[in-house]
Enzyme design. Structure first.
Site, PDB file in Angstrom:
ATOM      1  N   ASP A  94     -14.671  -2.775  55.172  1.00  0.00           N
ATOM      2  CA  ASP A  94     -13.548  -2.124  54.357  1.00  0.00           C
ATOM      3  C   ASP A  94     -14.256  -0.638  54.085  1.00  0.00           C
ATOM      4  O   ASP A  94     -15.591  -0.684  54.306  1.00  0.00           O
ATOM      5  CB  ASP A  94     -13.408  -2.611  52.999  1.00  0.00           C
ATOM      6  CG  ASP A  94     -14.375  -3.364  52.595  1.00  0.00           C
ATOM      7  OD1 ASP A  94     -15.429  -4.067  53.029  1.00  0.00           O
ATOM      8  OD2 ASP A  94     -14.641  -3.116  51.162  1.00  0.00           O
ATOM      9  N   GLU A 157     -16.208  -5.524  50.509  1.00  0.00           N
ATOM     10  CA  GLU A 157     -17.468  -5.113  49.883  1.00  0.00           C
ATOM     11  C   GLU A 157     -17.340  -3.996  48.840  1.00  0.00           C
ATOM     12  O   GLU A 157     -17.821  -4.220  47.753  1.00  0.00           O
ATOM     13  CB  GLU A 157     -18.328  -4.830  51.034  1.00  0.00           C
ATOM     14  CG  GLU A 157     -19.972  -4.597  50.637  1.00  0.00           C
ATOM     15  CD  GLU A 157     -20.423  -3.560  50.152  1.00  0.00           C
ATOM     16  OE1 GLU A 157     -21.515  -3.415  49.589  1.00  0.00           O
ATOM     17  OE2 GLU A 157     -19.647  -2.340  50.124  1.00  0.00           O
TER      18      GLU A 157
END
Length: 472
Positions: A94, A157
């Site tokens: 991400d 994250e």
């Protein structure tokens, strides 16, 4: 035993590495809450990136497992005993939102002057793919191992780590015994401060001479807000006042937009984004907009909201004016980023303060202090807390990684403790290792994020030998 020329092996695979990396960088994998559902827990983008990575791994002969589109992993254990220790390598796919200010499409990778520009080039798709190719070399050379390797990739994250919460709750395997995350800088990150976000709540309704109708700033709690927008009424001569304000703060390179219609003024002030772990590297557009607004006669919750921003949060990166400052001899200071702001005259105001704190400080201590700020009606804590984390230099994991770094750079390694949080802290014996080199510009979480192409290959060489030394 035959000596492996890891640099030569990476050189053979440069084109393939970049092709795979490009395929990931073209995916906008920022969290998309508006389109999240059971099949896409963080939105379609993160899930698409996970699918793409696992497809690459399957192509290369690994048996992968997807944990309900939260996390994926595969194991490699060429010759390792059933009860062998497990090296965990944990990256993430991400990214933070692209934001504005780019000179090229953030999701169409472009090389300019030897640098690869794209959101995720440096954090963390570039380093994750460099590390993946380090392991790929060992696999293709059929290197026998004494330890198992588990390669894990997450998808949340940047905005909460719910991916890893889900993974370790549902994974049928024990946690890896030791490991690293390729998501920071060399020579090593063996200490990380605690991380908590504390939310200041203010009353929304206000009826002063000047009224704040709304205020919005920030894309993520761990980013310095590049810009902030306020809608107000009742203030006069705003154009001249804004021009004077920007001139008085010329060293901050501020700029503004002003629209006035139907008795309301919409002001957008632009600063400079930066990673929330290093807020001093940015110019927080929200704090400077509150500084500008603080000259006007607001009332009630709006006045408190603006005053806290202008008088307590402006350039207060360590919490000195807030009263939350705390310094530990080993881990250093507490840092604070005012990352996401909102105000609605029909509901409430809220400011998200992201703290990176050393051992000895605590969320509860800071919450008690913040609750005493004038006009703050409540201080809430984020659900996700990271406690301070440290792996000593004497640990074989750390010493081995330092040795490999020194071999390939000719530089002396040293320990580093950061305010940023990486997946390395998920393991008791876990660290962050690369992939930003000393002297390399830090563009993470900023417009025009980039990674020098040669440093991607250099990192792959280091990762290959590091994995080899840890598992041979």
């Amino acid at each position: 035993m035959t000596t492996i020329d890891f640099a030569a092996e990476v050189d053979k695979r440069k084109d393939a590495l970049m092709e795979d990396l490009y395929s990931l960088l073209r995916i906008n994998s920022a969290e998309d809450k508006a389109h999240a559902d059971a099949e896409n827990p963080f939105g379609p983008g993160p899930r698409k990136a996970l699918d793409a990575f696992l497809k690459i791994a399957e192509r290369d002969g690994y048996s992968t497992k997807n944990y309900d589109n939260y996390v994926g992993h595969f194991e490699y254990e060429n010759g390792a005993a059933d009860d062998a220790e497990v090296l965990g390598i944990i990256g993430h796919l991400d990214v933070v939102p692209a934001g504005s200010g780019w000179d090229s499409d953030p999701f169409e990778p472009e090389i300019r002057d030897g640098n690869l520009y794209a959101r995720g080039a440096s954090d963390d798709k570039g380093p994750t793919m460099a590390c993946y190719y380090g392991l790929k070399i060992l696999k293709e050379l059929d290197v026998k191992l004494s330890k198992k390797i588990r390669f894990i990739v997450g998808t949340n994250e940047e905005t909460g780590w719910a991916d890893m919460d889900y993974y370790f709750e549902h994974c049928e395997l024990p946690k890896p015994d030791f490991g690293f995350s390729p998501d920071a800088e060399f020579p090593i990150i063996n200490g990380e401060k605690g991380n908590i976000t504390e939310y200041l709540h203010f009353a929304g309704k206000n009826a002063g001479e000047v009224v704040l109708h709304s205020f919005k700033a920030g894309l993520a709690e761990n980013m310095v807000p590049e810009s902030a927008t306020a809608v107000i009424s009742g203030a006069k001569d705003l154009q001249a006042a804004l021009e004077k304000f920007v001139a008085e703060h010329a060293d901050k390179n501020l700029r503004f937009d002003l629209e006035e219609a139907e008795g309301k003024a919409t002001i957008t002030l632009y600063g400079k984004s930066a990673h929330g772990a290093m807020p001093e590297k940015g110019v927080n557009g929200a704090t400077y907009l509150t500084l500008f607004l603080n000259q006007f006669n607001f009332a009630d919750g709006a006045a408190a909201f603006i005053k806290v921003g202008a008088e307590k949060l402006l350039e207060d990166h360590e919490g000195e004016k807030l009263g939350t400052a705390y310094v530990d001899e080993l881990m250093g200071n507490t840092s604070m980023n005012a990352g996401v702001w909102s105000f609605d005259e029909n509901s409430e105001g809220k400011i998200a303060l992201n703290f990176r704190f050393p051992q000895g400080n605590s969320p509860e201590r800071m919450q008690e202090i913040l609750a005493k700020l004038d006009g703050v009606v409540e201080v809430a804590l984020s659900k996700h807390l990271h406690v301070p984390h440290y792996v000593p230099m004497s640990d074989p994991l750390v010493s081995t990684l330092i040795d490999v770094y020194e071999k390939h750079t000719g530089l002396k390694g040293y320990e580093t403790i950061i305010g940023g949080g990486t997946f390395g802290r998920l393991l008791e014996r876990g660290v962050a290792y690369g992939a930003m080199f000393e002297g390399e510009p830090d563009s993470m979480h900023q417009a025009n994020e980039m990674k020098p192409v040669e440093n991607i290959f250099k990192a792959a060489v280091i990762y290959a030998e590091a994995i080899y030394e840890l598992t041979k």
